[in-house]
Design a protein around this motif. Sequence first.
Motif, PDB file in Angstrom:
ATOM      1  N   UNK A 266      54.127  37.788  62.922  1.00  0.00           N
ATOM      2  CA  UNK A 266      55.157  38.807  62.696  1.00  0.00           C
ATOM      3  C   UNK A 266      56.557  38.217  62.672  1.00  0.00           C
ATOM      4  N   UNK A 267      56.709  37.020  63.234  1.00  0.00           N
ATOM      5  CA  UNK A 267      58.019  36.359  63.243  1.00  0.00           C
ATOM      6  C   UNK A 267      58.110  35.239  62.223  1.00  0.00           C
ATOM      7  N   UNK A 268      57.099  35.128  61.352  1.00  0.00           N
ATOM      8  CA  UNK A 268      57.083  34.081  60.330  1.00  0.00           C
ATOM      9  C   UNK A 268      57.467  34.641  58.972  1.00  0.00           C
ATOM     10  N   UNK A 269      58.015  33.812  58.086  1.00  0.00           N
ATOM     11  CA  UNK A 269      58.236  34.244  56.707  1.00  0.00           C
ATOM     12  C   UNK A 269      56.920  34.732  56.099  1.00  0.00           C
ATOM     13  N   UNK A 270      56.958  35.746  55.217  1.00  0.00           N
ATOM     14  CA  UNK A 270      58.135  36.215  54.484  1.00  0.00           C
ATOM     15  C   UNK A 270      59.018  37.211  55.211  1.00  0.00           C
ATOM     16  N   UNK A 271      58.645  37.613  56.444  1.00  0.00           N
ATOM     17  CA  UNK A 271      59.512  38.528  57.184  1.00  0.00           C
ATOM     18  C   UNK A 271      60.843  37.854  57.457  1.00  0.00           C
ATOM     19  N   UNK A 272      61.927  38.605  57.337  1.00  0.00           N
ATOM     20  CA  UNK A 272      63.253  37.995  57.341  1.00  0.00           C
ATOM     21  C   UNK A 272      64.055  38.140  58.608  1.00  0.00           C
ATOM     22  N   UNK A 273      64.005  39.290  59.262  1.00  0.00           N
ATOM     23  CA  UNK A 273      64.885  39.554  60.394  1.00  0.00           C
ATOM     24  C   UNK A 273      64.227  39.094  61.690  1.00  0.00           C
ATOM     25  N   UNK A 274      63.855  37.806  61.750  1.00  0.00           N
ATOM     26  CA  UNK A 274      63.149  37.265  62.907  1.00  0.00           C
ATOM     27  C   UNK A 274      63.648  35.868  63.232  1.00  0.00           C
ATOM     28  N   UNK A 275      63.338  35.414  64.439  1.00  0.00           N
ATOM     29  CA  UNK A 275      63.744  34.082  64.882  1.00  0.00           C
ATOM     30  C   UNK A 275      63.047  32.986  64.073  1.00  0.00           C
ATOM     31  N   UNK A 276      61.928  33.331  63.448  1.00  0.00           N
ATOM     32  CA  UNK A 276      61.175  32.329  62.703  1.00  0.00           C
ATOM     33  C   UNK A 276      61.489  32.253  61.227  1.00  0.00           C
ATOM     34  N   UNK A 277      62.472  33.023  60.757  1.00  0.00           N
ATOM     35  CA  UNK A 277      62.756  33.027  59.323  1.00  0.00           C
ATOM     36  C   UNK A 277      63.073  31.632  58.787  1.00  0.00           C
ATOM     37  N   UNK A 278      63.781  30.845  59.570  1.00  0.00           N
ATOM     38  CA  UNK A 278      64.133  29.495  59.113  1.00  0.00           C
ATOM     39  C   UNK A 278      62.998  28.498  59.232  1.00  0.00           C
ATOM     40  N   UNK A 279      61.842  28.949  59.713  1.00  0.00           N
ATOM     41  CA  UNK A 279      60.689  28.068  59.905  1.00  0.00           C
ATOM     42  C   UNK A 279      59.681  28.262  58.773  1.00  0.00           C
ATOM     43  N   UNK A 280      60.190  28.359  57.572  1.00  0.00           N
ATOM     44  CA  UNK A 280      59.350  28.630  56.403  1.00  0.00           C
ATOM     45  C   UNK A 280      58.432  27.444  56.088  1.00  0.00           C
ATOM     46  N   UNK A 281      57.204  27.770  55.731  1.00  0.00           N
ATOM     47  CA  UNK A 281      56.252  26.779  55.219  1.00  0.00           C
ATOM     48  C   UNK A 281      55.898  27.220  53.810  1.00  0.00           C
ATOM     49  N   UNK A 282      56.084  26.347  52.831  1.00  0.00           N
ATOM     50  CA  UNK A 282      55.811  26.761  51.457  1.00  0.00           C
ATOM     51  C   UNK A 282      54.331  26.615  51.107  1.00  0.00           C
ATOM     52  N   UNK A 283      53.952  27.176  50.001  1.00  0.00           N
ATOM     53  CA  UNK A 283      52.542  27.184  49.610  1.00  0.00           C
ATOM     54  C   UNK A 283      51.996  25.775  49.435  1.00  0.00           C
ATOM     55  N   UNK A 284      52.844  24.867  48.974  1.00  0.00           N
ATOM     56  CA  UNK A 284      52.415  23.485  48.788  1.00  0.00           C
ATOM     57  C   UNK A 284      52.046  22.843  50.121  1.00  0.00           C
ATOM     58  N   UNK A 285      52.883  23.074  51.136  1.00  0.00           N
ATOM     59  CA  UNK A 285      52.618  22.494  52.460  1.00  0.00           C
ATOM     60  C   UNK A 285      51.394  23.131  53.104  1.00  0.00           C
ATOM     61  N   UNK A 286      51.227  24.428  52.928  1.00  0.00           N
ATOM     62  CA  UNK A 286      50.079  25.114  53.524  1.00  0.00           C
ATOM     63  C   UNK A 286      48.772  24.564  52.959  1.00  0.00           C
ATOM     64  N   UNK A 287      48.685  24.479  51.633  1.00  0.00           N
ATOM     65  CA  UNK A 287      47.475  23.956  51.017  1.00  0.00           C
ATOM     66  C   UNK A 287      47.309  22.465  51.333  1.00  0.00           C
ATOM     67  N   UNK A 288      48.409  21.714  51.300  1.00  0.00           N
ATOM     68  CA  UNK A 288      48.351  20.291  51.628  1.00  0.00           C
ATOM     69  C   UNK A 288      47.876  20.053  53.052  1.00  0.00           C
ATOM     70  N   UNK A 289      48.286  20.919  53.974  1.00  0.00           N
ATOM     71  CA  UNK A 289      47.852  20.780  55.368  1.00  0.00           C
ATOM     72  C   UNK A 289      46.361  21.020  55.510  1.00  0.00           C
TER      73      UNK A 289
END
Length: 407
Positions: A266-289
């Motif tokens: 709930x605090x991860x992107x794509x949600x914006x008004x959270x402490x984790x907004x700046x902790x974005x992981x893009x689709x490339x990194x997710x699949x690469x991981x």
Amino acid sequence: MISRRNLIKNFSAVPLLGGLAGTTNLLPFLDAAAAPAKDYFRDLGIRTFINAAGTYTSMTGSLMLPEVLSAIQYASKEYVILDDLQDKVGQRIASLAKCEYAVVTSGAASAITLGLTGVLTGMDEKKAELVPHLAGTGMKTEVVMQKAHDIPYAHALKNTGVKVILVETKAELEKAINDQTAMLFFVNANNFDGQVQVEEFLQVAKAHRLPAMIDCAADVPPVENLWKYTAMGYDMVCFSGGKGIRGPQSAGLLLGKEKYIKAARLSMPPRGNTVGRGMKVNKEEILGMLVALELYLQKDHAKEWKQWEAQVALIGNAAASVPGVHTATKVPPIANHIPTLHVSWDPAKLPLSAAALQEKLRKGTPSIEVAGSPEGKPHAISITTWMMVPGQEKIVAARLKEALSNV
């Protein structure tokens, strides 16, 4: 001397994952891939080097394998819904890591912050928007950890607004727990530094019905650590993705109990008004991981260990051939658990500081980075080979012997 041009050529020859499936017109990308490799780092005036030090963030961690790069390239050419990707990848990773739930985070520090946020907020989206301003919200405000575990990375806890309570003994740990205690936090690398070790610490958390999180950022190998601590009963386990697993350097893993990790999302992107907004992981990194983890689990770890031992022995023998130089191979008990060469010398015979030797290796061709002594000795360095391209150990052996001989 290794040609950087040849290295770039080898690493750029990466096939597309999944062939040409999809709706995207790939011709422009294929044309670009066929173009001669540009030496971007050289154009920028940035030094590259052989990594004989280890998975340091300052040295940009590890090198991703060709299959991981292929997955990243594949992901870059299609659109997906971010939550859908995290759902499916999280399910696959949870299965591989033998835990209830998982999510790819932007590094282990992000996993710590987000995991704790999930504990604080539960599945309440309104509370997620209030973090890190906890006063008057009804959310708990304290986390307890051992003073011996108060490493710089533990600042990730403070990002949520909690107060970190430091204790030393089991009695102090028990006394520190109160109605404002949200979680107990343990740093696995410092297990033997604290008075309360990993299993007893967990027992205290369970006795008080509190969630327990363990930071295992650099704790693979061994591969079994990926499920050891969740099986032990820790509610959340945090790993770096770009160290031993060799995923994207800015990726990490949060593994553990579904109720906490779902709440963390709930605090991860794509949600914006959270402490984790700046902790974005893009689709490339997710699949690469995901691909990096699959490869890591398929690896012949015993064979790899023998390779590291042979590489370290080669370098050690070269160094020890210089009069006044002593070598020993050691394996750290937990974090960075790999064969590590300790090289020391008699300053009466070799008037050279560790810093001076590091600089000689750094300024040579090719440039080489080695680590200082883990004990902080002024006439000693340490070397690992697990982040090297095979064959580079021969260059390091020759250059180290040369640097020690010409003092």
